[in-house]
Design an enzyme around this catalytic site. Structure first.
Site, PDB file in Angstrom:
ATOM      1  N   SER A 190       0.730  -1.182   0.092  1.00 26.48           N
ATOM      2  CA  SER A 190       0.035   0.008  -0.010  1.00 26.48           C
ATOM      3  C   SER A 190       0.758   1.226   0.021  1.00 26.48           C
ATOM      4  O   SER A 190       0.275   2.219  -0.294  1.00 26.48           O
ATOM      5  CB  SER A 190      -0.920   0.017   1.242  1.00 26.48           C
ATOM      6  OG  SER A 190      -0.652  -0.276   2.276  1.00 26.48           O
ATOM      7  N   PRO A 224       1.863  -2.149   8.431  1.00 20.37           N
ATOM      8  CA  PRO A 224       2.992  -2.192   8.943  1.00 20.37           C
ATOM      9  C   PRO A 224       4.104  -1.215   8.525  1.00 20.37           C
ATOM     10  O   PRO A 224       5.122  -1.108   9.023  1.00 20.37           O
ATOM     11  CB  PRO A 224       3.547  -3.430   8.222  1.00 20.37           C
ATOM     12  CG  PRO A 224       2.848  -3.627   6.910  1.00 20.37           C
ATOM     13  CD  PRO A 224       1.542  -3.198   7.430  1.00 20.37           C
ATOM     14  N   GLY A 225       3.308  -0.124   7.830  1.00 23.57           N
ATOM     15  CA  GLY A 225       4.430   1.119   7.702  1.00 23.57           C
ATOM     16  C   GLY A 225       4.612   1.553   6.080  1.00 23.57           C
ATOM     17  O   GLY A 225       5.523   2.436   6.110  1.00 23.57           O
ATOM     18  N   GLY A 226       3.840   0.921   5.217  1.00 19.14           N
ATOM     19  CA  GLY A 226       3.880   1.458   3.750  1.00 19.14           C
ATOM     20  C   GLY A 226       3.845   2.992   3.457  1.00 19.14           C
ATOM     21  O   GLY A 226       4.437   3.644   2.991  1.00 19.14           O
ATOM     22  N   ASP A 262      -5.705   4.246  19.576  1.00 15.44           N
ATOM     23  CA  ASP A 262      -6.684   4.181  18.587  1.00 15.44           C
ATOM     24  C   ASP A 262      -6.896   5.441  17.910  1.00 15.44           C
ATOM     25  O   ASP A 262      -6.836   6.707  18.378  1.00 15.44           O
ATOM     26  CB  ASP A 262      -8.109   4.135  19.351  1.00 15.44           C
ATOM     27  CG  ASP A 262      -9.211   4.087  18.592  1.00 15.44           C
ATOM     28  OD1 ASP A 262      -9.455   4.197  17.235  1.00 15.44           O
ATOM     29  OD2 ASP A 262     -10.509   3.839  19.185  1.00 15.44           O
ATOM     30  N   ASP A 278      -5.104   5.557   6.687  1.00 10.60           N
ATOM     31  CA  ASP A 278      -5.489   4.600   6.258  1.00 10.60           C
ATOM     32  C   ASP A 278      -6.341   3.370   6.860  1.00 10.60           C
ATOM     33  O   ASP A 278      -6.127   2.269   6.500  1.00 10.60           O
ATOM     34  CB  ASP A 278      -4.050   3.900   5.501  1.00 10.60           C
ATOM     35  CG  ASP A 278      -4.586   2.842   4.332  1.00 10.60           C
ATOM     36  OD1 ASP A 278      -5.598   2.814   3.464  1.00 10.60           O
ATOM     37  OD2 ASP A 278      -3.528   2.096   4.037  1.00 10.60           O
ATOM     38  N   LYS A 307     -13.187   4.477   1.731  1.00 12.81           N
ATOM     39  CA  LYS A 307     -13.502   3.195   1.370  1.00 12.81           C
ATOM     40  C   LYS A 307     -15.153   3.384   0.802  1.00 12.81           C
ATOM     41  O   LYS A 307     -15.854   3.900   1.607  1.00 12.81           O
ATOM     42  CB  LYS A 307     -13.627   1.896   2.373  1.00 12.81           C
ATOM     43  CG  LYS A 307     -12.415   1.874   3.471  1.00 12.81           C
ATOM     44  CD  LYS A 307     -11.167   1.441   2.678  1.00 12.81           C
ATOM     45  CE  LYS A 307      -9.921   1.563   3.161  1.00 12.81           C
ATOM     46  NZ  LYS A 307      -8.821   1.417   2.522  1.00 12.81           N
TER      47      LYS A 307
HETATM   48  C1  LIG Z   1      -4.895  -1.046   5.302  1.00 17.63           C
HETATM   49  S1  LIG Z   1      -4.077  -1.142   6.769  1.00 17.63           S
HETATM   50  C2  LIG Z   1      -2.965   0.070   6.977  1.00 17.63           C
HETATM   51  C3  LIG Z   1      -1.714  -0.092   5.771  1.00 17.63           C
HETATM   52  C4  LIG Z   1      -0.535   0.911   6.016  1.00 17.63           C
HETATM   53  N1  LIG Z   1      -1.119   2.011   5.438  1.00 17.63           N
HETATM   54  C5  LIG Z   1       0.556   0.551   5.334  1.00 17.63           C
HETATM   55  O1  LIG Z   1       0.869   1.257   4.127  1.00 17.63           O
HETATM   56  O2  LIG Z   1       1.201  -0.224   5.641  1.00 17.63           O
HETATM   57  C6  LIG Z   1      -5.044  -0.507   7.904  1.00 17.63           C
HETATM   58  C7  LIG Z   1      -4.692  -0.349   9.371  1.00 17.63           C
HETATM   59  O3  LIG Z   1      -5.477   0.339  10.178  1.00 17.63           O
HETATM   60  C8  LIG Z   1      -5.579  -0.170  11.399  1.00 17.63           C
HETATM   61  N2  LIG Z   1      -6.544   0.242  12.411  1.00 17.63           N
HETATM   62  C9  LIG Z   1      -7.905  -0.014  12.009  1.00 17.63           C
HETATM   63  N3  LIG Z   1      -8.567   0.674  12.809  1.00 17.63           N
HETATM   64  C10 LIG Z   1      -7.888   1.379  13.665  1.00 17.63           C
HETATM   65  C11 LIG Z   1      -8.157   2.278  14.865  1.00 17.63           C
HETATM   66  N4  LIG Z   1      -9.212   2.712  15.083  1.00 17.63           N
HETATM   67  N5  LIG Z   1      -6.903   2.827  15.483  1.00 17.63           N
HETATM   68  C12 LIG Z   1      -5.855   2.675  14.635  1.00 17.63           C
HETATM   69  N6  LIG Z   1      -5.411   1.811  13.736  1.00 17.63           N
HETATM   70  C13 LIG Z   1      -6.535   1.164  13.395  1.00 17.63           C
HETATM   71  C14 LIG Z   1      -5.283  -1.505  11.364  1.00 17.63           C
HETATM   72  O4  LIG Z   1      -4.523  -2.082  12.427  1.00 17.63           O
HETATM   73  C15 LIG Z   1      -4.391  -1.867  10.160  1.00 17.63           C
HETATM   74  O5  LIG Z   1      -3.192  -1.890  10.531  1.00 17.63           O
END
Ligand SMILES: C[S@@+](CC[C@H](N)C(=O)[O-])C[C@H]1O[C@@H](n2cnc3c(N)ncnc32)[C@H](O)[C@@H]1O
Length: 356
Positions: A190, A224-226, A262, A278, A307
């Site tokens: 991502s 994970p950090g993309g 959160d 994201d 989304k």
């Molecule tokens: C699509 S992934 C993100 C990928 C990230 N942008 C990357 O490039 O690696 C969505 C992330 O949102 C996190 N997430 C979902 N709801 C959340 C919340 N309320 N607070 C913090 N993180 C949340 C999930 O744990 C997940 O790691």
């Protein structure tokens, strides 16, 4: 064989989103006082918007610049559409139409839409592109300083749209798709989404001015950090908010603070330059949260994903934009919104927002 001249616009979009792309063009056309209609086949990755006349197309074209459109990857002015092209001499039909146009062209691209059906046309596009450029040069119709680019959009081996693009108001990539190489060190695919967003939603000068080494950013839903990786690659300091783990190499950069918190509750202790988000959540909830960040002045710029639901996707996008604009209005601030369904987006769009 047949070729017909037209007063239509041609948009490329993600296959399956022709309806949303058509709705968007129809809304702009209505705003410009037009009464045109869209022709689109689901899954084709193409929408033809037929304006009532050349003047209505000009008015629509002025508002429907590629940068202003969410669902269109490219927007072109159709010169003609041709059917039953002879397989041994397609250019024999297309070139007279080009010669009839007073313009000269800075370049010419032969493309096919991004649909499953059109994928097998890629080799034909390449061959035809080389022949087209050679023929245009021979006729002295190439002028590198021209503001116009010629497009041939092959919809089948024997059918094509011939179209023109004003370089300033159209996507600078064939098919409207920037081909990005996955950076091997990035922790997730991502990462390409944020890279594409920065490329598509900002221009060169804005990227330079608004993304400077030493700036501070917050990444909500970072694991994970993309996305964090893209910011760190530009030497920004990032607070990465996610209960999930962050890539170890990224943490070792010294530019990342990982907060297991959160993303819907976290707020920065002092304002930051950027917030990116994201988190996979309902678009209305994300929009409300983004609105809060911008209205409170917690960040100056933001990039986030919305989304899309299964139905009424266009309406949902408009509702999310209204949520953000209204919140900023109430705070006595104005927000600039730019959005695009990127090549790397699936059932979502990516938005850039900035308090102005
Ligand atoms: C699509 S992934 C993100 C990928 C990230 N942008 C990357 O490039 O690696 C969505 C992330 O949102 C996190 N997430 C979902 N709801 C959340 C919340 N309320 N607070 C913090 N993180 C949340 C999930 O744990 C997940 O790691």
């Amino acid at each position: 064989m047949s070729a017909s001249h037209s007063s239509s616009l041609l948009a490329y979009c993600r296959p399956g989103f022709e309806g949303e792309c058509a709705q968007e063009l129809a809304a702009l056309d209505a705003e410009a006082g037009g009464g045109g209609y869209a022709r689109a086949e689901r899954g084709s990755g193409l929408v033809e918007f037929v304006a009532t006349d050349a003047e209505a197309r000009r008015r629509l074209g002025a508002g429907a610049s590629w940068r202003n459109l969410v669902f269109a990857r490219q927007i072109l002015e159709v010169l003609a559409s041709a059917r039953d092209l002879p397989p041994r001499d397609r250019l024999g039909v297309l070139l007279p139409i080009v010669e009839n146009d007073a313009r000269r062209w800075c370049d010419a691209w032969v493309e096919a839409p991004d649909s499953d059906a059109a994928r097998e046309l890629a080799a034909l596009c390449r061959g035809l592109n080389a022949a087209l450029i050679a023929a245009l040069k021979q006729r002295r119709l190439i002028d590198r300083a021209s503001r116009w680019r010629l497009h041939v959009c092959l919809t089948a081996g024997d059918a094509a749209f011939l179209a023109a693009a004003d370089v300033a108001g159209t996507a600078p990539w064939p098919g409207g798709i920037p081909r990005l190489k996955f950076p091997r060190a990035a922790p997730s695919r991502s990462t390409l989404k944020l890279e594409e967003a920065l490329l598509v939603l900002l221009d060169d000068g804005e990227r330079e001015r608004w993304l400077k080494p030493g700036m501070r950013a917050v990444d909500l839903g970072a694991s994970p950090g993309g996305w964090t990786w893209q910011l760190v690659a530009r030497s920004l300091h990032v607070t990465a908010v996610d209960n999930g783990p962050m890539d170890a190499a990224l943490l070792a950069s010294g530019l990342v603070d990982h907060l297991r918190a959160d993303g819907f509750r976290y707020r920065p202790q002092r304002p930051v330059d950027w917030m990116v988000c994201d988190m996979v959540e309902q678009p209305s909830r994300v929009a409300a949260r983004m609105a809060e960040w911008l209205a409170q002045g917690w960040c100056r710029c933001a990039i986030f994903n919305l989304k899309l639901p299964m139905k009424k996707r266009y309406d949902e996008v408009q509702a999310c934009f209204a949520t953000i604009r209204n919140a900023l209005d109430d705070a006595g601030k104005r927000v600039e919104l730019r959005a695009k369904q990127l090549y790397h987006d699936r059932e979502e769009i990516t938005v850039f927002a900035r308090v102005v």
